[in-house]
Every structure is written in C-alpha cells, then in structure tokens.
Scaffold this motif. Structure first.
Motif, PDB file in Angstrom:
ATOM      1  N   ALA A 296       0.860  -1.171   0.000  1.00 25.63           N
ATOM      2  CA  ALA A 296       0.000   0.000   0.000  1.00 25.63           C
ATOM      3  C   ALA A 296       0.905   1.233   0.000  1.00 25.63           C
ATOM      4  O   ALA A 296       2.070   1.162   0.412  1.00 25.63           O
ATOM      5  N   ALA A 297       0.380   2.339  -0.433  1.00 22.88           N
ATOM      6  CA  ALA A 297       1.182   3.519  -0.777  1.00 22.88           C
ATOM      7  C   ALA A 297       2.333   3.838   0.176  1.00 22.88           C
ATOM      8  O   ALA A 297       3.458   4.068  -0.260  1.00 22.88           O
ATOM      9  N   GLU A 298       2.092   3.797   1.451  1.00 23.85           N
ATOM     10  CA  GLU A 298       3.129   4.193   2.409  1.00 23.85           C
ATOM     11  C   GLU A 298       3.997   2.990   2.779  1.00 23.85           C
ATOM     12  O   GLU A 298       3.483   1.892   2.904  1.00 23.85           O
ATOM     13  N   PRO A 299       5.300   3.201   3.020  1.00 27.50           N
ATOM     14  CA  PRO A 299       6.078   2.099   3.592  1.00 27.50           C
ATOM     15  C   PRO A 299       5.603   1.814   5.014  1.00 27.50           C
ATOM     16  O   PRO A 299       5.009   2.660   5.657  1.00 27.50           O
ATOM     17  N   ASP A 300       5.882   0.598   5.459  1.00 25.26           N
ATOM     18  CA  ASP A 300       5.432   0.157   6.781  1.00 25.26           C
ATOM     19  C   ASP A 300       6.206   0.889   7.883  1.00 25.26           C
ATOM     20  O   ASP A 300       7.235   1.529   7.624  1.00 25.26           O
ATOM     21  N   ASP A 301       5.747   0.720   9.098  1.00 23.07           N
ATOM     22  CA  ASP A 301       6.442   1.258  10.272  1.00 23.07           C
ATOM     23  C   ASP A 301       7.890   0.753  10.263  1.00 23.07           C
ATOM     24  O   ASP A 301       8.120  -0.464  10.252  1.00 23.07           O
ATOM     25  N   PRO A 302       8.886   1.663  10.254  1.00 21.64           N
ATOM     26  CA  PRO A 302      10.285   1.230  10.112  1.00 21.64           C
ATOM     27  C   PRO A 302      10.814   0.461  11.328  1.00 21.64           C
ATOM     28  O   PRO A 302      11.872  -0.167  11.251  1.00 21.64           O
ATOM     29  N   ALA A 303      10.101   0.472  12.424  1.00 21.54           N
ATOM     30  CA  ALA A 303      10.611  -0.154  13.653  1.00 21.54           C
ATOM     31  C   ALA A 303      10.838  -1.656  13.471  1.00 21.54           C
ATOM     32  O   ALA A 303      11.819  -2.223  13.968  1.00 21.54           O
ATOM     33  N   TRP A 304       9.943  -2.310  12.737  1.00 17.75           N
ATOM     34  CA  TRP A 304      10.031  -3.765  12.506  1.00 17.75           C
ATOM     35  C   TRP A 304      11.313  -4.105  11.755  1.00 17.75           C
ATOM     36  O   TRP A 304      12.094  -4.968  12.167  1.00 17.75           O
ATOM     37  N   LEU A 305      11.571  -3.411  10.663  1.00 18.75           N
ATOM     38  CA  LEU A 305      12.797  -3.650   9.896  1.00 18.75           C
ATOM     39  C   LEU A 305      14.020  -3.324  10.747  1.00 18.75           C
ATOM     40  O   LEU A 305      15.023  -4.059  10.730  1.00 18.75           O
ATOM     41  N   GLU A 306      13.939  -2.256  11.511  1.00 19.50           N
ATOM     42  CA  GLU A 306      15.095  -1.855  12.319  1.00 19.50           C
ATOM     43  C   GLU A 306      15.428  -2.928  13.362  1.00 19.50           C
ATOM     44  O   GLU A 306      16.601  -3.210  13.615  1.00 19.50           O
ATOM     45  N   GLU A 307      14.405  -3.535  13.919  1.00 13.96           N
ATOM     46  CA  GLU A 307      14.656  -4.626  14.883  1.00 13.96           C
ATOM     47  C   GLU A 307      15.425  -5.768  14.219  1.00 13.96           C
ATOM     48  O   GLU A 307      16.352  -6.327  14.786  1.00 13.96           O
ATOM     49  N   TRP A 308      15.019  -6.121  13.018  1.00  6.19           N
ATOM     50  CA  TRP A 308      15.708  -7.198  12.291  1.00  6.19           C
ATOM     51  C   TRP A 308      17.150  -6.811  11.974  1.00  6.19           C
ATOM     52  O   TRP A 308      18.074  -7.615  12.115  1.00  6.19           O
ATOM     53  N   ARG A 309      17.315  -5.567  11.555  1.00  4.87           N
ATOM     54  CA  ARG A 309      18.675  -5.126  11.185  1.00  4.87           C
ATOM     55  C   ARG A 309      19.598  -5.145  12.398  1.00  4.87           C
ATOM     56  O   ARG A 309      20.750  -5.560  12.308  1.00  4.87           O
ATOM     57  N   GLU A 310      19.069  -4.678  13.515  1.00  2.66           N
ATOM     58  CA  GLU A 310      19.897  -4.630  14.719  1.00  2.66           C
ATOM     59  C   GLU A 310      20.288  -6.047  15.168  1.00  2.66           C
ATOM     60  O   GLU A 310      21.443  -6.330  15.471  1.00  2.66           O
ATOM     61  N   ALA A 311      19.293  -6.924  15.152  1.00  2.00           N
ATOM     62  CA  ALA A 311      19.560  -8.314  15.539  1.00  2.00           C
ATOM     63  C   ALA A 311      20.552  -8.958  14.558  1.00  2.00           C
ATOM     64  O   ALA A 311      21.452  -9.711  14.950  1.00  2.00           O
ATOM     65  N   ASP A 312      20.397  -8.623  13.296  1.00  2.98           N
ATOM     66  CA  ASP A 312      21.281  -9.182  12.265  1.00  2.98           C
ATOM     67  C   ASP A 312      22.715  -8.706  12.464  1.00  2.98           C
ATOM     68  O   ASP A 312      23.669  -9.494  12.354  1.00  2.98           O
ATOM     69  N   ARG A 313      22.873  -7.428  12.783  1.00  5.48           N
ATOM     70  CA  ARG A 313      24.229  -6.909  13.038  1.00  5.48           C
ATOM     71  C   ARG A 313      24.872  -7.677  14.177  1.00  5.48           C
ATOM     72  O   ARG A 313      26.020  -8.105  14.105  1.00  5.48           O
ATOM     73  N   SER A 314      24.104  -7.877  15.239  1.00  4.02           N
ATOM     74  CA  SER A 314      24.637  -8.549  16.420  1.00  4.02           C
ATOM     75  C   SER A 314      25.031 -10.003  16.097  1.00  4.02           C
ATOM     76  O   SER A 314      26.156 -10.433  16.370  1.00  4.02           O
ATOM     77  N   VAL A 315      24.122 -10.738  15.489  1.00  6.14           N
ATOM     78  CA  VAL A 315      24.397 -12.160  15.215  1.00  6.14           C
ATOM     79  C   VAL A 315      25.505 -12.306  14.166  1.00  6.14           C
ATOM     80  O   VAL A 315      26.368 -13.186  14.278  1.00  6.14           O
ATOM     81  N   SER A 316      25.499 -11.434  13.169  1.00  6.35           N
ATOM     82  CA  SER A 316      26.532 -11.525  12.132  1.00  6.35           C
ATOM     83  C   SER A 316      27.918 -11.266  12.718  1.00  6.35           C
ATOM     84  O   SER A 316      28.891 -11.963  12.379  1.00  6.35           O
ATOM     85  N   GLN A 317      27.999 -10.285  13.603  1.00  5.91           N
ATOM     86  CA  GLN A 317      29.299 -10.015  14.252  1.00  5.91           C
ATOM     87  C   GLN A 317      29.750 -11.215  15.080  1.00  5.91           C
ATOM     88  O   GLN A 317      30.916 -11.615  15.032  1.00  5.91           O
ATOM     89  N   GLN A 318      28.809 -11.781  15.819  1.00 11.56           N
ATOM     90  CA  GLN A 318      29.161 -12.944  16.639  1.00 11.56           C
ATOM     91  C   GLN A 318      29.617 -14.114  15.750  1.00 11.56           C
ATOM     92  O   GLN A 318      30.566 -14.824  16.072  1.00 11.56           O
ATOM     93  N   LEU A 319      28.915 -14.279  14.651  1.00 16.45           N
ATOM     94  CA  LEU A 319      29.269 -15.368  13.731  1.00 16.45           C
ATOM     95  C   LEU A 319      30.672 -15.154  13.162  1.00 16.45           C
ATOM     96  O   LEU A 319      31.498 -16.077  13.132  1.00 16.45           O
TER      97      LEU A 319
END
Ligand SMILES: Cc1ncc(C[n+]2csc(CCOP(=O)(O)OP(=O)(O)O)c2C)c(N)n1
Ligand SMILES: C=C(O[C@H]1C=C[C@H](C(=O)CCC(=O)O)[C@@H](C(=O)O)[C@@H]1O)C(=O)O
Ligand SMILES: [Mg+2]
Length: 524
Positions: A296-319
């Motif tokens: 739909a016209a507007e992008p979704d609430d960015p908080a959801w994507l940001e949570e994934w990105r933050e978690a991804d940064r953490s796990v990727s660094q640990q890996l």
C-alpha cells in the motif's frame, strides 16, 4: 516419407528457428543424421556445437547453457543413452528451465520387438516432460516453461550423401513473460519477504518499497541492496521469528527448516507470488496468490525492519568472531571468500548440500544493478551434474567478468566426468572451488549425525573416499591447486590462470556438527 537425413535436418531447422543456439551432442550411430545436421548448422554459423562422451554430463551442460543463455538442446542416441538425460531434465522441469532433449529412436515398427538398442522412449521422462514422437519434421516447436523432448524416429541410411546448407533464419527464443508489479498488499501484520531460489528482483523491490525484512537465499536473484537480513536463518528460530505474522514468498525456498517451519505455521499468513517450475502448488498453506505485489502507498512502520537489522548486526558479528576464532579454516570462510571474490558481472554456480547453506550465512552484501549471477540446481537439489552445469552456465554467459563454481567434494566427484572434454572443445574461464572434507558433511548436521548413530555414520552417510583430487585433475589435464588457509585461498581466487581450473580447499568434517550447533545457538 522423409529420409533420416531430411528428418534430422528438419529437426535441426526447427531448433534453430525456435531460438536454440547451443547444441550438445553425445556420439552414437542412430543419432548420426542429427549429428551431421547439427554440424552443418554449426558450420553455417546458426548454432554452437559441443560434444561430450557421457549423456548425463551432456544434458547438464545443456542445462547450464540454458540457465544463462537461451534454451539449449542435447542430442543422443537410442537406448540407455536416453535415460542418462533424465536427471538434468527433471531438474529443468522443477526449476522451469527451458531446454530440449533430442533422442534418436528406431522407427516405431521396431518397438516391442527386441531390436537392438530399442526401448520405449516415448514418455520415458514421465509426465513432467512432454514428448513429441517424430517421424516427420515438426512445423514448429511449442514451448512451455520447462524441457521438451523430441524423439526422432530414424531409419537407415543414417549418413547423408551431401553437405547441407541450411535455409533457415535463426529465431529468437520465445519471451518469458514475468508479470508486472500490480497488486497492492495492505500493511498491518508484521511481514517478512522470503525470496527462495530464482525469486528475482520483484522480491527485493517489494521489501524495499514496503520497508520489510528480506530473507533471501543466495540464489534468489534478489539478495542485493539494503534489505537482506544476512543471518535470517538463525534469527527465525528466536524471538523475532516467532513474532512474524505474515510472509510474502517469491521463488522456491529450499535451504532451511526454519524457513519451512515459518511457512508452515498456523499463525502466519502466507501470500504466494509463485515460482517457476512444474508444480505451482506449495507444500504449505497459502492464503492468497498473486503474480506480483507492491505495498500500500506508504512504507510500513520502520521499527520492525530496524529490529531485524539490529539483531542481524549482532548475530553476524558474533558469527564472524566465532569463525575467526576457529584454529582451522572453516567451510563458511571458504564460501565467504568466494562470494567476496565475485566481481560485478560475475557468475557463481553453487553446489547443493552444505556449500549453498554456508554461502547463505556469509554471502557478501551486493549492490543492486551489479549484475552478479548466483545460481544453483535447486529445482531438485541434486548433487549430480554440478560441474557440467557450471561449465555450461559459464559458456552461456560469455560476458561474465569472472566465473566461479563452489561445491563439496562428493558433489565434485559425482560429476568428475565433466572434466573429460576433448582438446578442441570450448572451455570457459572457470574456477571450481572444491570444499574437500572427505565426505558428505551435511548429514553430520542432520538427525543421522547424532551420537547414537556414530558407529554407522561414515559407512552410511559420510562416505569418506580418500580420492586424490590432484591426481584426478591431472588425468584430465585440469590445473589443480590445493590450499589450506584463507590467504592462500584468496590468492588462488585472485589469480585465475584461464580455462577450467580446480582450487581444492581442505577443511575438517569431524567437528562440523559441533560447529553447526554453536552457530545455531547464536542469539542477538
Ligand atoms: C543425485 C543426488 N544423490 C544424492 C543426494 C543426497 N546428498 C545430499 S548432500 C550429499 C553429500 C554431499 O557432500 P559434499 O558434496 O561433499 O558436500 P558437504 O555436505 O560435505 O559440504 C548427498 C549424497 C542428492 N542430493 N543428489
Ligand atoms: C543436497 C541437499 O539435500 C539434502 C540436504 C539437506 C536438507 C535438510 O534437511 C537441511 C535442513 C536445514 O539445513 O535446515 C535435506 C532435506 O531437505 O531434507 C536434503 O535432502 C540440498 O542441498 O538440499
Ligand atoms: Mg564434503
């Protein structure tokens, strides 16, 4: 009634007119009329002719050519030769790759009589591969979204009396119509985009437009840009994964049970954008199907994507830290080095089993528009024909800046015959990286790798072979390098010598289950 030579010339003309520009021939007697006709068409500049001794290799070569170029044809003689085409045709059917199998047969009157090298070839590849049984030239070739079988009844004489100057225009392969983005997906539920094999750019575009996390397999064709979540496979088993409410799935996801579990969950709504291949039904419940979607016209609430990105940064660094701390070179680091070495316009063909999953966890971030092509035979996830597929894919994409193949040792050995090619055959510049752990390590990470089965594991699943890959390569005059450290590997990847070469990387298998357990346990 046409002679065999007329019929074969008619078939080759139909192939050329239908857009087939690559023909792979395996030698035989019954298919001699086809061989001569293909040779004359090649001399006339209408197609490129390759020859291979082994029909299975030949068919996978044609599959690889078809994956990166237009539809290719494989031509073989009658009898068991035909059955050797089946693995590649099944892969093509399930992945939706268009290619043609041209099989020579004896005239229909000899079927069922015990005539030499004569079996029932009509429909031999089953319901997924349509056969045209030809005793006359086909007016034209009709294409679906997968392979086509032309079974050509050829009667003696099997040799031509003259050279042929084909009077046929080279046709274009029929366009594959991929639907335009046109459906609107309402915002609301917490959504992720899953991009399986061959998902293509629409998955990335949707994730970017909607602001959703993109869980993209390395062969999806959509793992580029800013939205891929590198460690998605690990995150799905944690809190973030549990909070997903909706999935939009593109392509054919095959790599991991966390993704299969997600798609099978009762509390997750699945919207299906479809996949190429013979079966459009999914192994999970689908709430809605659409050809392609936009948010739909507007992008979704960015908080959801940001949570994934933050978690991804953490796990990727640990890996990365976990892998760097390992005293020995790991298969993950090998996959990472190959993915980093792949330049824009590069081609990477990945084998099944662990290498494609290792790559999934470590693949380098790629920019949109750099035209890297990462492909695998994920239609049926076979380990067969991988070297041939890679050679074909490299030959079919001559503009590639660099071509790599990455595969395990068992996968390499399964198709070692691909290295048997005559000096006059065209060889692409292709570096085949073999991750040699002396057996199949994937099984050590599955149920059968558990302690209670340890006493039988190697006999039944690990299958250590002890093959000397250097000697094997030497027998086919294929340059071979063995490396044991990351700098050595990076050096080998950075300095190709031209032609087909093998870089063998020795890694451990005995600690693979434990390494995998530690990786799966990583949490943000
Ligand atoms: C044609 C075919 N035969 C058997 C299998 C089952 N299989 C899956 S993975 C595998 C072993 C692969 O070993 P290797 O290539 O060395 O990769 P590794 O897992 O060790 O990294 C086998 C035999 C298959 N997928 N395809
Ligand atoms: C060669 C392949 O086939 C098998 C390898 C692993 C699959 C699997 O269970 C992976 C689970 C995970 O990593 O989460 C197995 C399967 O799907 O049952 C395949 O038979 C391949 O490359 O898929
Ligand atoms: Mg192995």
């Amino acid at each position: 009634m046409s002679t065999a030579t007329e019929l074969a010339r008619g078939v080759v003309s139909a192939l050329v007119a239908g857009g087939v520009a690559e023909v792979v021939l395996a030698p035989g007697s019954r298919n001699a009329p086809l061989a001569f006709a293909a040779h004359d068409a090649a001399e006339a500049g209408l197609l490129r002719l390759h020859t291979r001794i082994d029909e299975r290799t030949a068919a996978f070569l044609a599959l690889g050519l078809s994956r990166t170029g237009g539809p290719a044809a494989v031509v073989c003689t009658s009898g068991t030769a035909v059955a050797n085409l089946h693995p590649a045709l099944l892969e093509a059917a399930h992945a939706g790759v268009r290619m043609v199998a041209v099989t020579a047969d004896r005239p229909a009157r000899l079927r069922g009589t015990g005539a030499n090298q004569t079996t029932d070839q009509v429909g031999i590849f089953g319901p997924l591969v349509h056969t045209l049984d030809l005793d006359e030239t086909p007016a034209w070739l009709t294409w679906g979204g997968g392979p086509l079988h032309l079974n050509v009844q050829l009667d003696e004489p099997l040799v031509p009396e003259d050279r042929w100057t084909p009077d046929v225009e080279r046709g274009e392969p029929p366009q594959e119509i991929r639907p335009a983005i046109h459906e609107t997906i309402a915002l609301g539920p917490r959504t992720v985009v899953v991009a399986g094999d061959d998902a293509g750019p629409p998955a990335r575009v949707l994730a970017e437009q909607a602001g959703w996390p993109l869980l993209a397999e390395p062969t999806s064709g959509s793992r580029t840009g800013t939205h891929p979540i590198r460690s998605y496979r690990l995150l799905l088993d944690g809190d973030l994964g549990r909070r997903v409410e909706r999935v939009v799935v593109f392509g054919h996801p095959t790599l991991s049970r966390p993704v299969s579990r997600l798609l099978g969950r009762d509390d997750v709504t699945v919207l299906d954008a479809g996949a190429r291949g013979a079966w459009s039904d999914r192994p999970f419940a689908v709430a809605d199907r659409f050809l392609s979607g936009r948010p739909a016209a507007e992008p979704d609430d960015p908080a959801w994507l940001e949570e994934w990105r933050e978690a991804d940064r953490s796990v990727s660094q640990q890996l990365d830290r976990l892998l760097a701390a390992e005293p020995d070179l790991t298969p993950y680091e090998v996959a990472g080095a190959v993915s980093r070495a792949l330049p824009p316009e590069g081609l990477l063909v990945v084998g099944a089993s662990s290498p494609v999953r290792d790559l999934d966890l470590v693949v380098a971030p790629y920019a949109v528009g750099d035209r890297r092509k990462v492909i695998a035979n994920r239609g049926l996830s076979g380990i067969d024909g991988t070297v041939s597929t890679a050679i074909g894919a490299a030959l079919g994409r001559p503009r590639s800046s660099r071509c790599f193949a990455l595969m395990g040792d068992v996968t390499f050995l399964h198709d070692a015959g691909a290295l048997v090619l005559a000096p006059r055959e065209q060889r692409p510049d292709l570096t085949v990286v073999v991750v040699n752990d002396d057996g199949g390590s994937i099984f050590s990470m599955l149920e059968q790798g558990a302690e209670p089965y340890a006493d039988r594991f190697d006999t039944l699943f690990g299958t250590p072979h002890g093959v000397d890959l250097a000697a094997l390569c030497a027998a086919t005059r294929t340059p071979h390098w063995r490396v044991g450290s990351l700098p050595e590997l990076e050096q080998a990847l950075a300095s190709p010598n031209g032609g087909i070469e093998v870089v063998e990387v020795r890694v451990r298998r005995d600690n693979r289950r434990e390494l995998d357990r530690r990786i799966r346990a990583l949490r943000p």
